[in-house]
Write a protein that holds these residues in place. Structure first.
Motif: not given
Length: 438
Positions: A353-377
């Motif tokens: 996929p394009a932009e393969g270097h960018l994170c999906c927003g999971s990052a351990g507990t990140y999608n829990i602690m930072q849900p808004e940013i995680s959702a955009k990613l």
């Protein structure tokens, strides 16, 4: 970057290490182009360069962390894309690890933030507790929206939404045992069964054991093994992380000395990045420094290990696989080619996929602690993956599997499940009912 640490400060080996990392930064800004939070938010302080300035100012002046520092460090995914990009070799991973420990020791977080982090640290690393929590979460899911109405409770809304509607049965593969090679023995490895993964998707470890034993590799799941420590490590809970690391070092050292190990096999790349860092994490512990370095030296991602076994090339099956390289795989461990080559040799048509270097927003507990940013990613990642028009998505990390699966109907599996299937294993449950063959 010029620094002004005092001799007294530099007497602390951890501060001295941080200072040596800071001095390598030349302010070039290359990291900003590949940092997911900077690309998403456009704030210099949410780039690696900006965070480095904040960390330098905090450590150099010997002051406690404040709200500004904590806000921007908490937004860091630890995806390490900046490490891959940096031309100066700035060791951002260990710098931000040090900053998180400093934050944990000097900053008093708001009450609900402390509660949330304490719950995660007390539940996620322990499979039995995690399974019980997920069972309760299914009951609470209808009320997730109520939690989302309050900013301090948004992490609990995110937890409820991420909880699976159906939980797989506990797998016998997670129990201590030795799985004998089914053909002439060619190796012996220990398997990290993991904490969250063994509960959320035990089929990954089952496929790993099936594949390795068919290839002549004896697989041992040792008594006493537990969480690798990465979840609490990235929260700055240093002592808990080191305790978990020491326990595993003891367990795997015992196996090395009683039967030998060719490798410690890891099927969650986030865990792999941490285990490969045990030697660094415990370098100041005279009782564990040598043992930890020995364990780190034989830690291998499952695809890294399989790449050394020279698997025969399979015929093409006409199945398109979009390969998502987890950040901990491509940036943390610098494993880039092996998973894709293994999939291609197994007969799959692999798309990146394009932009393969960018994170999906999971990052351990990140999608829990930072849900808004995680959702955009997540939305950005899913859009790029679906643009390849895949039949299947493959990746090497349970966090990515959970995150991406919540945003697409395309089935997503661990890379090893597809390789096991292609080389004579069972068709994965997620693919049953689909008109695919391998």
């Amino acid at each position: 970057m010029q620094t002004r640490f005092s001799p007294e400060q530099l007497a602390d080996p951890k501060v001295a290490e941080a200072e040596s990392i800071l001095r390598k930064c030349v302010h070039c800004g290359f990291c900003t182009a590949t940092c997911p939070t900077y690309v998403t938010l456009g704030n210099e302080l949410d780039s690696p360069r900006g965070r480095i300035y904040l960390i330098k100012d905090m450590l150099e002046n010997g002051r406690p962390a404040d709200e500004e520092v904590v806000t921007h460090i908490d937004r860091c995914l630890s995806c390490l894309s900046c490490v891959t990009t940096c031309p100066s070799g700035v060791d951002y991973m260990h710098l931000v690890d040090h900053a998180r420990v400093h934050i944990e020791k000097t900053y008093r977080r708001p009450f609900m933030n402390r509660v949330t982090r304490a719950v995660l640290a007390a539940v996620l690393p322990y499979p039995a507790r995690f399974r019980a929590a997920l069972s309760l979460a299914r009951l609470g899911r209808p009320f997730a929206g109520l939690f989302g109405s309050f900013a301090a409770l948004k992490p609990f809304e995110a937890m409820l939404k991420l909880a699976p509607s159906r939980l797989p049965a506990a797998s016998p593969v997670s129990k201590p045992a030795t799985h004998a090679a089914t053909v002439e023995k060619r190796g012996r490895v220990a398997l990290l069964t993991g904490c969250a993964q063994s509960v959320l998707d035990p089929a990954i470890n089952e496929a790993t054991v099936r594949l390795l034993t068919r290839l002549g590799v004896e697989v041992v799941v040792p008594e006493g093994e537990g969480c690798c420590g990465s979840l609490v490590h990235h929260m700055g809970r240093e002592e808990q992380a080191l305790a978990e690391a020491r326990r595993n070092v003891d367990v795997w050292t015992r196996e090395i000395e009683n039967g030998g190990l060719d490798a410690v096999i890891i099927t969650a790349s986030g865990c792999g990045t941490t285990i490969k860092d045990y030697g660094h994490m415990l370098r100041h512990d005279p009782a564990y420094a040598e043992k930890a370095a020995r364990v780190s030296a034989i830690a291998r991602d499952i695809t890294e290990y399989l790449a050394g076994l020279d698997l025969p090339e399979q015929k093409r099956q006409g199945i398109t696989v979009a390969y998502h390289s987890a950040c901990s795989m491509q940036h943390g461990q610098q494993i880039k080619a092996a998973p894709k080559l293994l999939l291609e040799e197994a007969g799959f048509a692999v798309k990146e996929p394009a932009e393969g270097h960018l994170c999906c927003g999971s990052a351990g507990t990140y999608n829990i602690m930072q849900p808004e940013i995680s959702a955009k990613l997540k939305a950005r990642k899913v859009k790029n993956i679906e643009a390849t028009r895949p039949d299947i998505i493959a990746t090497g990390n349970i966090g990515c599997i959970t995150q991406i699966a919540s945003g697409t109907a395309v089935p997503i599996l661990h890379t090893v499940e597809l390789i096991d299937w292609a080389y004579g294993g069972e068709k994965p449950d997620k693919l049953k009912g689909m008109k695919l063959s391998a």
